[in-house]
Design a protein around this motif. Structure first.
Motif, mmCIF file in Angstrom:
data_model
loop_
_atom_site.group_PDB
_atom_site.id
_atom_site.type_symbol
_atom_site.label_atom_id
_atom_site.label_comp_id
_atom_site.label_asym_id
_atom_site.label_seq_id
_atom_site.Cartn_x
_atom_site.Cartn_y
_atom_site.Cartn_z
ATOM 1 N N THR A 1 25.375 65.795 -8.633
ATOM 2 C CA THR A 1 24.607 64.563 -8.389
ATOM 3 C C THR A 1 25.139 63.726 -7.235
ATOM 4 O O THR A 1 24.623 62.651 -6.978
ATOM 5 C CB THR A 1 24.599 63.674 -9.648
ATOM 6 O OG1 THR A 1 25.948 63.378 -9.975
ATOM 7 C CG2 THR A 1 23.916 64.342 -10.800
ATOM 8 N N GLU A 2 26.161 64.188 -6.533
ATOM 9 C CA GLU A 2 26.706 63.361 -5.449
ATOM 10 C C GLU A 2 26.412 63.934 -4.075
ATOM 11 O O GLU A 2 26.185 65.134 -3.920
ATOM 12 C CB GLU A 2 28.224 63.203 -5.622
ATOM 13 C CG GLU A 2 28.564 62.147 -6.650
ATOM 14 C CD GLU A 2 30.062 61.947 -6.766
ATOM 15 O OE1 GLU A 2 30.805 62.485 -5.921
ATOM 16 O OE2 GLU A 2 30.467 61.271 -7.720
ATOM 17 N N MET A 3 26.414 63.045 -3.087
ATOM 18 C CA MET A 3 26.247 63.470 -1.709
ATOM 19 C C MET A 3 27.525 64.166 -1.231
ATOM 20 O O MET A 3 28.607 63.859 -1.715
ATOM 21 C CB MET A 3 26.019 62.232 -0.812
ATOM 22 C CG MET A 3 24.765 61.458 -1.140
ATOM 23 S SD MET A 3 23.332 62.390 -0.609
ATOM 24 C CE MET A 3 22.049 61.465 -1.435
ATOM 25 N N PRO A 4 27.406 65.080 -0.265
ATOM 26 C CA PRO A 4 28.621 65.648 0.322
ATOM 27 C C PRO A 4 29.363 64.573 1.109
ATOM 28 O O PRO A 4 28.738 63.679 1.687
ATOM 29 C CB PRO A 4 28.087 66.736 1.263
ATOM 30 C CG PRO A 4 26.625 66.634 1.276
ATOM 31 C CD PRO A 4 26.188 65.600 0.312
ATOM 32 N N GLY B 1 29.451 66.290 -3.591
ATOM 33 C CA GLY B 1 28.594 67.255 -4.266
ATOM 34 C C GLY B 1 27.554 67.878 -3.361
ATOM 35 O O GLY B 1 27.657 67.844 -2.132
ATOM 36 N N ILE B 2 26.557 68.444 -4.001
ATOM 37 C CA ILE B 2 25.523 69.157 -3.258
ATOM 38 C C ILE B 2 24.136 68.638 -3.638
ATOM 39 O O ILE B 2 23.143 69.341 -3.523
ATOM 40 C CB ILE B 2 25.599 70.675 -3.531
ATOM 41 C CG1 ILE B 2 25.554 70.945 -5.039
ATOM 42 C CG2 ILE B 2 26.862 71.264 -2.936
ATOM 43 C CD1 ILE B 2 25.334 72.401 -5.362
ATOM 44 N N TYR B 3 24.100 67.368 -4.071
ATOM 45 C CA TYR B 3 22.848 66.803 -4.579
ATOM 46 C C TYR B 3 21.673 66.962 -3.603
ATOM 47 O O TYR B 3 20.605 67.450 -4.000
ATOM 48 C CB TYR B 3 23.071 65.332 -4.946
ATOM 49 C CG TYR B 3 21.860 64.635 -5.490
ATOM 50 C CD1 TYR B 3 21.253 65.106 -6.661
ATOM 51 C CD2 TYR B 3 21.312 63.532 -4.857
ATOM 52 C CE1 TYR B 3 20.127 64.472 -7.165
ATOM 53 C CE2 TYR B 3 20.198 62.896 -5.358
ATOM 54 C CZ TYR B 3 19.605 63.367 -6.512
ATOM 55 O OH TYR B 3 18.498 62.747 -7.006
ATOM 56 N N THR C 1 28.425 76.178 -4.946
ATOM 57 C CA THR C 1 27.060 76.215 -4.422
ATOM 58 C C THR C 1 26.402 77.564 -4.728
ATOM 59 O O THR C 1 25.248 77.631 -5.149
ATOM 60 C CB THR C 1 27.082 75.970 -2.902
ATOM 61 O OG1 THR C 1 27.868 74.824 -2.639
ATOM 62 C CG2 THR C 1 25.682 75.766 -2.373
ATOM 63 N N ALA C 2 27.172 78.646 -4.500
ATOM 64 C CA ALA C 2 26.637 79.982 -4.781
ATOM 65 C C ALA C 2 26.246 80.095 -6.248
ATOM 66 O O ALA C 2 25.183 80.646 -6.587
ATOM 67 C CB ALA C 2 27.670 81.043 -4.428
#
Lengths: 296, 263, 307
Positions: free
Chosen positions: C70-73, C81-83, C279-280
């Motif tokens: 849920t977070e921005m990179p 994160g990878i939101y 991510t994968a």
């Protein structure tokens, strides 16, 4: 009544138009690829493009030679096919002729999953596992080689080859099989002397489509083949880095100014790629149709 | 031959409901029906018998134009229903099929509930929502299925037995309120008990409907029909009152078939 | 027939050569060796799947957390994160399915229920086959030339959705056709015999019966949309964009491209590994989760039909 017939006709025309749209899309693809490709030939002749040995798109003396990319695609695809075809056909035979139906049913989801894994995940896996493995095994300066690409691509082409070969093998009439068994042939003799020859056209179509899948693959190759645009030597080049047509398009398109010769050269590469897969699909279709005819 | 057929094919009937005149049908190059002419009387059961491949099923499918769905099928001749040529240019096939219902050989309810199967036709034909219950109940009553299904109308039709499914298909047809019902070997996939229930049902239905039934079971034709037509190799060999056909057939081949010498 | 007689001739010779029935031993041994090899091949293929999945899951699961999802990179994508990539992929799925699903289903209905054996039909079938075999990077080029440049949608979510929808239309057409073929003709006949028009028969009987198959096919093409990288790379995916797309004309992040970027470019590839595995794993879970749902739906309806 008039009203209803009118409605029915309208619906049919709408449905027809939508399905005819597929033809329009195909024509548009040809049109737009050709249009942007042709602009390249203001700068480079078609012959120079097709037979050029050097791909130097950004140097001062820029050259747009297709051959390094073409042979890059060729060597990686050939390697993949050499690896995937025996393994794929053997697995298809196992699933349709030998395995207990329950085992076969259990195996099929594995093949579906393999078909579903995104190519970028294959590429990632290849990058972190296979690249170092190849590097260490052959003691190379880099593990990003044609061989690495071939192995990953082979794994990715397996589902296509297995599913279509299995279809072909299962559709061999059981009467033919029983005829052979009744003559005292073993199951294995029946498989390689009767069933596989009878399914050969279907299996060939499977190999063609697997090849089409392999030659069009982009992301995995970009991640594991090293992307060096040099004509690979044979056979030693299998352990050198190569760059395929697909990877070139994806790698360079982000950085070229739109409308430049380089931009058009990438479209020309795309046109070559499209033509190759078009022919491969056509051949696969022809083989498949002949095979249907034979079974009838 | 043709002359004879035409003579026999027109028994003196009270009121012809369907009149067929010189009907020919081809599937591609192959002629499947040859010069069929007959009057089918109103509010009666007409059975069509004959060996398999004789054209009787093809013929019955001409009466509601189901053959239109077959590729390369060509039809010549006339079929009059209530004095209107159903192959005329101004005929709406969908309207026609509302008038002429059909029950198929294999029970083929839709994969919906019992209720929805029967309500399917009336709903699409625009029957009022509040009237649908009545139509469904009436149709199930007429098909002698109400007592067995009234407490489980919402359960899937495919959970019924084969015989019940076939009666459901009859109810489904009745719900559209046709005037003619065509039965294409309706009991060939059923056990003897289910068969006899359907036969009883058909005999009851003729009060309100004109019924044409294709059967390869001669006893069935003898039991339930008022008129019988004998088809052989695409031709209507003989047509008349059932009693006459079974007791004093005029044609040699009819007699051979009825006495079991072929077919 | 010809084939069996060939077998017969050969075996006949070998029977005589080896002195009648005693040939059994040798043939049996061959068979045992061959079957062992075939079994090993199939197991190898299954092994690939197990190894790839196990490796990604083993390395990725510890990275997954609510924050990761849920977070921005942050910090040049080395933290956080990878939101936005998840949201981007979801938007791609919605957009491209919104276009491709109705079109694919309509085309399949025409081909299966209306089309005769005409030249036009043949042409359409051929076009579909060729579209299905065209490499995704070529679709990317086409999307770039048509949607981004010619129509002027620019490098955007809209261009990428349209490009992806062209890519999956053949898949949806084929799976819908399969589902329609599987609907027994009796349903069509008995509805038509009730005086129901052709379109109403399709709408009320044929399509409902084909829905499970259509859903299965659509879910598999959603997996395809989620995993494709090359086409979106050329038509609108952003290398790094720490916010959500605010309109259909903005660029976006997407999971597969994000994984590619993390794994191949940037200055901290090795340091970034955990985020790459995470991510994968998220991408793989979405795609395989969809596959599993598709299989379950198919199985559920198959059992239902067997009553």
């Amino acid at each position: 009544m008039f009203n209803r017939n009118y409605k029915e006709k309208t619906i049919e025309s709408v449905l027809f138009s939508v399905s005819a749209l597929t033809v329009v899309i195909l024509l548009l693809i040809c049109l737009f690829l050709f249009r942007d490709s042709l602009l390249l030939f203001k700068e480079t002749s078609l012959l120079d493009f097709l037979t050029g040995k050097f791909w130097y798109p950004t140097s001062v003396n820029r050259q747009f030679g297709l051959l390094p990319l073409f042979f890059g695609s060729l060597i990686v695809t050939a390697g993949a096919i050499l690896f995937a075809v025996p393994l794929g056909i053997a697995s298809a035979i196992y699933i349709s002729e030998i395995a207990h139906p329950k085992v076969a049913d259990a195996l099929k989801p594995f093949i579906e999953i393999l078909a579903g894994i995104p190519s970028v995940v294959f590429g990632f896996f290849g990058l972190v596992i296979l690249v170092p493995a190849v590097q260490n095994t052959f003691n190379l300066p880099t593990g990003q080689t044609a061989l690495t690409g071939s192995i990953m691509l082979g794994i990715m082409a397996l589902p296509t080859i297995i599913t279509i070969s299995e279809d072909a093998i299962s559709s061999v009439p059981s009467t033919i099989k029983q005829g052979s068994l009744a003559l005292g042939a073993t199951r294995w003799q029946t498989i390689y002397k009767v069933i596989v020859p009878a399914a050969l056209s279907g299996i060939s179509a499977a190999v063609m489509l697997g090849m089409g899948r392999a030659i069009g693959e982009t992301m995995t190759l970009m991640m594991v083949t090293g992307n060096t645009a040099v004509i690979p030597s044979f056979p030693g080049g299998i352990l050198d880095p190569v760059r395929t047509m697909t990877a070139t398009i994806a790698l360079e398109m982000g950085e070229v100014p739109q409308g430049s010769a380089h931009f058009h050269a990438l479209f020309a590469v795309g046109t070559v790629l499209f033509t190759i897969t078009f022919l491969i699909n056509l051949i696969a279709d022809l083989i498949k149709n002949r095979y249907r005819f034979k079974v009838d | 031959m043709t002359e004879v057929v035409q003579n026999i094919a027109q028994p003196r009937v009270a009121q012809p409901h369907i009149t067929v005149g010189n009907l020919n049908l081809w599937y591609g190059e192959k002629q499947a029906l040859k010069n069929i002419s007959m009057h089918i009387p109103k509010n009666s059961v007409t059975a069509l018998i004959g060996p398999s491949g004789c054209g009787k099923s093809t013929f019955i499918r001409c009466l509601n134009r189901m053959n239109d769905l077959v590729k390369n099928c060509r039809i010549e001749g006339k079929v009059l229903i209530e004095n209107k040529d159903i192959y005329g240019a101004d005929v709406d096939v969908v309207e026609l099929r509302k008038q002429v219902g059909m029950v198929f050989q294999k029970p083929n309810p839709f994969p919906m509930s019992i209720y929805d199967n029967v309500a399917y036709g009336p709903r699409i034909h625009g029957v009022n929502k509040k009237d649908i219950n009545g139509v469904v109940e009436g149709a199930l009553h007429s098909a002698a299925l109400w007592d067995e299904t009234s407490d489980r109308l919402k359960s899937p039709a495919l959970s019924l037995s084969g015989g019940q499914q076939q009666r459901l298909c009859i109810a489904r047809t009745l719900a559209v309120k046709p005037r003619i019902i065509l039965f294409d070997e309706p009991t060939s996939a059923l056990d003897p008990i289910s068969t006899s229930r359907i036969e009883d049902l058909i005999m009851n239905l003729k009060k309100d409907y004109t019924i044409v039934i294709v059967t390869h079971n001669m006893q069935q034709a003898a039991r339930i029909s008022d008129y019988t037509g004998f088809f052989f190799m695409g031709e209507l060999i003989e047509f008349g009152q059932t009693r006459q056909i079974f007791h004093s057939p005029k044609e040699k081949s009819t007699e051979d078939y009825i006495t079991g010498r072929f077919g | 027939m010809e084939l069996s007689s060939k077998v017969y001739e050969k075996d006949h010779k070998s029977i005589r050569a080896q002195g009648g029935l005693s040939m059994g031993l040798n043939a049996r041994t061959n068979e045992r060796i061959a079957f062992t090899l075939l079994t090993l091949s199939a197991m190898t293929v299954a092994g690939f799947v197990v190894i790839i999945l196990a490796y990604i899951i083993y390395n990725g699961y510890s990275v997954i957390s609510i924050e990761f999802l849920t977070e921005m990179p942050r910090m040049r994508m080395t933290q956080g994160g990878i939101y936005p990539a998840i949201v981007g992929t979801v938007l791609l799925i919605i957009g491209s399915m919104g276009v491709a699903l109705p079109m694919g289903v309509m085309a399949a209905i025409y081909l299966n229920e209306y089309a005769g054996e005409t030249r036009t039909t043949w042409l359409i079938e051929m076009a579909i086959n060729n579209l299905a075999g065209t490499p995704s990077v070529v679709f990317g080029l086409f999307g770039l030339a048509l949607f981004v440049k010619y129509v002027g949608f620019g490098s955007s979510l809209l261009s990428a959705c349209l490009t992806l929808s062209l890519l999956i239309i053949p898949v949806i057409i084929r799976s819908t056709q399969e589902a329609l073929i599987a609907v027994p003709n009796e349903y069509r006949d008995s509805s038509l015999a009730l005086g129901i028009s052709k379109w109403q028969t399709i709408r009320h009987v044929v399509l409902p019966a084909a829905i499970p198959g259509i859903i299965t096919g659509s879910i598999l093409s959603i997996g395809r949309v989620a995993g494709e990288t090359a086409p979106i790379l050329l038509t609108g995916a952003a290398y790094f964009l720490p916010r959500l797309p605010d309109s259909i004309y903005s660029q976006f992040m997407a999971l597969p491209y994000h994984l590619f970027v993390l794994a191949t470019s940037g200055t901290n590839i090795t340091q970034n590994r955990p985020i790459q595995y995470g991510t994968a794993l998220v991408l793989l879970s979405i795609v395989l989760g969809l596959n599993i749902i598709a299989v379950l739906i198919r199985r559920h309806y198959r059992q239902k039909l067997q009553i």
